[in-house]
Design an enzyme around this catalytic site. Structure first.
Site, mmCIF file in Angstrom:
data_model
loop_
_atom_site.group_PDB
_atom_site.id
_atom_site.type_symbol
_atom_site.label_atom_id
_atom_site.label_comp_id
_atom_site.label_asym_id
_atom_site.label_seq_id
_atom_site.Cartn_x
_atom_site.Cartn_y
_atom_site.Cartn_z
ATOM 1 N N TYR A 255 0.815 -1.212 0.000
ATOM 2 C CA TYR A 255 0.000 0.000 0.000
ATOM 3 C C TYR A 255 0.855 1.271 0.000
ATOM 4 C CZ TYR A 255 -3.768 -3.246 1.124
ATOM 5 O OH TYR A 255 -4.677 -4.286 1.095
ATOM 6 N N TYR B 225 -11.297 -0.754 0.137
ATOM 7 C CA TYR B 225 -11.243 -0.258 1.516
ATOM 8 C C TYR B 225 -9.894 0.361 1.862
ATOM 9 C CZ TYR B 225 -8.349 -3.881 3.788
ATOM 10 O OH TYR B 225 -7.311 -4.676 4.194
ATOM 11 N N ARG B 226 -8.879 0.134 1.060
ATOM 12 C CA ARG B 226 -7.583 0.803 1.196
ATOM 13 C C ARG B 226 -6.830 0.579 -0.104
ATOM 14 N NH1 ARG B 226 -4.575 -3.170 5.613
ATOM 15 N NH2 ARG B 226 -2.946 -1.598 5.649
#
Length: 524
Positions: free
Chosen positions: A92, A469-470
């Site tokens: 991420y 969601y991310r």
């Protein structure tokens, strides 16, 4: 001289700000020269070039007072700060900032476990506390408490919670299990949420809501403040633990698995964060693509069947656990067998059946709160400089949706030359569908195809009504743009909050697509 600086910051202003920050934290805790130390803060898994997210400097404070002084300097010079806890949020973005030239505010020195309370089952920690550290502390003290770790045990307890991470025990929804924050706002104001705002409070880590509006959520996945302390609820050690795995032979079994597991989760018959894991996710823990086919192409069906046979795996592999007294677990297992064992070809496995299997062993540890690093073996799947970015849409716990997402992602992944490595983390009513887009980072063409695939998946998921969601740094703006109901009312509110709480825009500009006013105006 840094390779990049924000447009509004002159080199003279940058160096003056860095010198003042160095005076606050000490010369050993500022990195400002390009070299290995600074480049260790790049995103090692980025699908972009290294310099795309390379910071201009790093400053590592040790305490709230130093953070306040750094924020004052940042406001004086309008220096953008990108806050990290441990910097291990790989797939991420890792420790890298959203834009090149921004300064990383590294909170790793703030790694104190301030309290562990065995009676009520909670911990109060600073940002730098890792899952390994908290686990080892509890073991050393002999407390009968379990933590709920994310898969990589080196991650920050606080950081993962703020990013809405999930775990594997009944306490697997990490943000749901937090209780109380201390936050430093951009102007240096320190506040405590919930019961923490009451002087001499006795209940800061016991009751989440306090009095008045609940603000904790605005400090998660955001850039509205710097969280410096957080309470986390810990699970009392149960009298018994029964992990199990069920393998399923066919791709289309995903529909039946999801339909069968939904009532078991909603009723909490299965109490923990269960996982429905695809074949190649499991295989990547202990083998490589090159052992079964062309290392640069998706594996054919014949190779998948060989992997299933060699490793006693299914096309889908369901993991869960039961907790409590043995008679209770035995009775609950009968209910689980009736539901999930009714699918043709289902095979149950327990510890005595698979002990020594790396895929089994690491999940058994995670479901009982023991952190480890085994899942990082996945990066070996493609060979070379293995890396991954995760595409993570939310799905209802409904068979039709699970199959739709799986087929959409697998088809597109194969089209762009990638395997489907995916799993569904099954919550109470939703599933986090994580597709690990694994690629050789040393191969420029693979990086390009990974970026193109990710962008296609964002568009197609949003069109079908599924939101992530991310996400990775490179895709934050695009995904934020998909949450556009009522002319983007939610992100407009985010920007109003940003402008009110951080008018100079110094805290993590661009985090989750939330930009300060002056940078929004530049884009316009």
């Amino acid at each position: 001289m840094p390779k990049a600086l924000p447009d509004w910051l002159t080199p003279q202003q940058f160096w003056q700000a860095v010198d003042e920050m160095r005076a606050v934290v000490g010369k050993d805790w500022v990195i400002s020269e390009d070299g290995p130390a600074l480049r260790s803060y790049r995103d090692a898994f980025s699908p972009e070039e290294d310099d795309t997210f390379l910071p201009s400097a790093v400053v590592a404070p040790d305490g709230v007072e130093q953070i306040q002084k750094i924020l004052k300097i940042a406001n004086d010079y309008r220096v953008p700060l990108w806050t990290i806890s441990s910097g291990k949020n790989f797939a991420y973005g890792g420790p890298a900032p959203r834009k090149a030239g921004h300064v990383v505010l590294d909170l790793k020195r703030m790694n104190r476990i301030l309290e562990v309370n065995e009676e009520f089952g909670y911990a109060l920690v600073e940002p730098g506390v890792t899952y390994f550290q908290l686990y080892e502390y509890i073991q050393k003290k002999g407390y009968k408490l379990w933590i709920d770790p994310a898969a990589p045990g080196w991650g920050s307890v606080l950081g993962n919670t703020l990013e809405h991470g999930v775990g594997y025990t009944p306490y697997g929804d990490h943000f749901m299990m937090h209780c109380g924050m201390e936050v430093v706002l951009a102007d240096g104001t320190v506040l405590r949420t919930g019961q923490g705002s009451l002087p001499d409070t006795q209940c800061w880590q016991l009751f989440q809501y306090g009095f008045g509006p609940v603000l904790d959520g605005i400090f998660s996945q955001s850039n509205f403040g710097v969280v410096t302390k957080m309470g986390m609820w810990l699970m009392p050690e149960p009298p018994g633990y029964m992990p199990f795995m069920i393998t399923y032979e066919r791709e289309e079994d995903l529909h039946a698995i999801t339909e069968a597991v939904r009532p078991l989760k909603v009723s909490m018959t299965i109490p923990n964060a269960a996982f429905t894991v695809g074949l190649l996710w499991e295989a990547s823990i202990k083998t490589t693509r090159a052992q079964y086919g062309d290392p640069k192409k998706p594996l054919p069906d014949s190779a998948l069947k060989k992997i299933m046979s060699d490793h006693k795996l299914g096309m889908w592999n369901f993991y869960a656990a039961l907790y409590g007294p043995k008679p209770m677990m035995d009775n609950t297992l009968k209910v689980v067998r009736d539901a999930l064992g009714s699918i043709p070809g289902a095979k149950f496995y327990f510890d005595e059946d698979r002990k020594g299997d790396p895929s089994w062993d690491y999940r058994v540890k995670l479901m009982r709160g023991i952190p480890n690093m085994t899942e990082f073996n996945m990066t070996n799947w493609v060979g070379g400089s293995g890396a991954h970015v995760d595409f993570s849409p939310i799905s209802p716990t409904r068979g039709e949706d699970a199959m739709r997402q799986y087929q959409m992602i697998k088809t597109r992944a194969n089209e762009y030359g990638f395997d489907y490595l995916g799993e569904f983390a099954v919550g109470w009513r939703d599933m986090h569908h994580v597709f690990s887009l694994t690629f050789d980072r040393a191969d420029a063409d693979e990086r390009r195809r990974a970026r193109e695939l990710f962008n296609v998946l964002i568009d197609e998921a949003a069109k079908a009504g599924y939101g992530e969601y991310r996400t990775h740094l490179a895709f934050m703006d695009k995904i934020a743009g998909t949450y556009n109901w009522n002319d983007g009312a939610l992100w407009k509110l985010h920007h109003r909050l940003k402008d009110a709480l951080d008018p100079n825009g110094i805290l993590a500009p661009g985090k989750m697509g939330i930009w300060p006013r002056h940078m929004r105006e530049e884009e316009a």
